[in-house]
Design an enzyme around this catalytic site. Structure first.
Site, PDB file in Angstrom:
ATOM      1  N   ASN A  29       0.800  -1.211   0.000  1.00  0.00           N
ATOM      2  CA  ASN A  29       0.000   0.000   0.000  1.00  0.00           C
ATOM      3  C   ASN A  29       0.839   1.270   0.000  1.00  0.00           C
ATOM      4  OD1 ASN A  29       0.581  -1.201   2.614  1.00  0.00           O
ATOM      5  ND2 ASN A  29      -0.472   0.541   3.518  1.00  0.00           N
ATOM      6  N   GLY A  77     -13.788  -3.553   0.073  1.00  0.00           N
ATOM      7  CA  GLY A  77     -14.543  -2.978  -1.022  1.00  0.00           C
ATOM      8  C   GLY A  77     -14.291  -1.514  -1.295  1.00  0.00           C
ATOM      9  N   CYS A 121      -4.642   4.004   7.368  1.00  0.00           N
ATOM     10  CA  CYS A 121      -5.335   3.205   8.382  1.00  0.00           C
ATOM     11  C   CYS A 121      -4.695   3.304   9.760  1.00  0.00           C
ATOM     12  CB  CYS A 121      -5.382   1.743   7.948  1.00  0.00           C
ATOM     13  SG  CYS A 121      -6.248   1.502   6.386  1.00  0.00           S
TER      14      CYS A 121
END
Length: 401
Positions: free
Chosen positions: A175, A224, A349
């Site tokens: 990421n 998602g 995150c």
């Protein structure tokens, strides 16, 4: 949103197609899919159609798919659930004297790393972090060596683990720097020692082709909102050959591995959004890669001190990441935002953290350099004038700072 959004790796907008697909299951076909009446059967049929669609787009089978609330839950269920099941079998076979091992790469998302540390605290597991090279590629020789070290020279029934390592977990695409890992090779190495492989595909789904069963992966997580659903939706793909313990108990939904009334509208959103993302990817990937490379060249031209992070070739198509030695990445992000460019420094995150990105530290960057990281991610090819606008903003920000 005004300005230019270059933080698609953090989250994407929900398309009108996805919203339209969800609406009937929020307003009309809202019945519980576990109910036996006709309205419940309608909801159940939609749920299973979504499961089949998602599996087809990931190279899996419908019965592999377990719907969850997102990537973090999927990672937790895979890492903790598989490890706990295999620890129980190992201790049944060999007693308490064997220390179970969890192998992860040193660049995993906190959802994986913290799950492994939880197993260390509560189950006495040894957590082994496999190093990466300067481009964030996992050291396959080190992985092979650690797996060999975990072999147990104790007679055992075939059905029980013969390796103290209970799980290998590795991400498909990083990421923070966009490097894509050879998970098929990792699976072969792990399976040669009788150890299952979990792959975190959160950052990769919808961006590159995924073939779970062809790669012989045992479990795979996705989220998602990374490819265009509302937040709070995800899935764990899990092959039936893998023992696992549930983390949520209740009514037995999702193979008794994720109890709770299923979110039918959310499942439909996952299927539609992934199908749309994969279709879009096939149509624009070459252009996306070309504009990514032009952006990288433009940024490094206007700021000669900038350095590309990650593999320059084997990386996600719409992912450009840099360090700017001598600058503060946080200050640079704020200044770029003021100039209409929204980007990030890595994972979105880690709440409230202003630490150096862990991936860059694992790659060998010094902490001050790692703290200068900037990530630009996008899902549509950038026009030349957009690239010029970004490069000009970078140049102005670096000069002013």
């Amino acid at each position: 949103m005004t300005g230019m959004y270059l933080d698609a790796a953090s989250t994407e907008p929900v398309s009108e197609d996805v919203i339209r697909a969800m609406m009937p299951f929020l307003t009309e076909a809202y019945a519980n899919p576990m109910s036996v009446h006709s309205a419940g059967k309608t909801a159940a049929k939609a749920l299973e159609a979504a499961r089949a669609s998602l599996a087809a787009d990931l190279g899996a089978r419908p019965d592999d798919v377990i719907f969850t609330s997102g990537g973090t839950e999927s990672d937790n269920l895979a890492v903790k659930g598989i490890a706990m099941a295999r620890i129980r079998r190992m201790r049944d076979a060999y007693g308490e004297s064997v220390t179970p091992r969890i192998i992860v790469s040193s660049i995993e998302h906190p959802a994986v790393l913290e799950s492994a540390r939880w197993l260390e605290r509560w189950f006495g597991c040894e957590v082994v972090e496999i190093p990466v090279d300067a481009q964030a590629h996992i050291d396959l020789d080190a992985l092979r060596g650690e797996l060999e070290q975990g072999r147990l020279d104790v007679p055992s029934e075939t059905a029980k683990p013969r390796n103290a390592t209970v799980l290998v977990s590795a991400m498909l695409a990083n990421n923070e720097v966009g490097t894509v890992e050879p998970v098929d090779d990792i699976a072969r190495i792990a399976h040669a020692c009788g150890v299952p492989l979990h792959v975190d595909a959160v950052q990769a789904a919808g961006q590159i082709p995924i073939r779970m069963r062809e790669w012989d992966v045992d479990a795979m997580s996705l989220s998602g909102h990374k490819f265009g659903t509302p937040k709070g939706l995800g899935a764990l793909l899990l092959r039936s050959r893998v023992p696992i313990e549930p983390l949520i108990n209740g009514g037995g939904q999702e193979r008794s591995l994720r109890s709770g009334t299923q979110n039918v509208a959310g499942a439909v959103a996952l299927a539609v959004a992934l199908r749309d993302a994969n279709t879009r990817m096939r149509g624009i990937q070459r252009q996306l890669v070309a504009s990514r490379d032009r952006l990288i060249d433009a940024v490094m031209r206007v700021e000669p001190k900038a350095r590309l992070t990650g593999d320059p070739m084997r990386r996600l198509p719409g992912h450009a990441s840099f360090v700017f030695p001598g600058l503060s990445g946080e200050a640079l992000l704020v200044d770029l935002d003021a100039r209409g460019i929204a980007c990030s420094s890595g994972s979105a995150c880690a709440v409230g953290r202003h630490e150096a990105p862990g991936t860059l530290l694992a790659m060998g960057y010094a902490e001050p350099v790692a703290k200068s990281a900037v990530r630009m991610t996008f899902r549509e090819p950038l026009a030349p004038e957009q690239i010029n606008q970004i490069a000009a903003a970078v140049e102005e920000s670096c000069t002013s700072l």
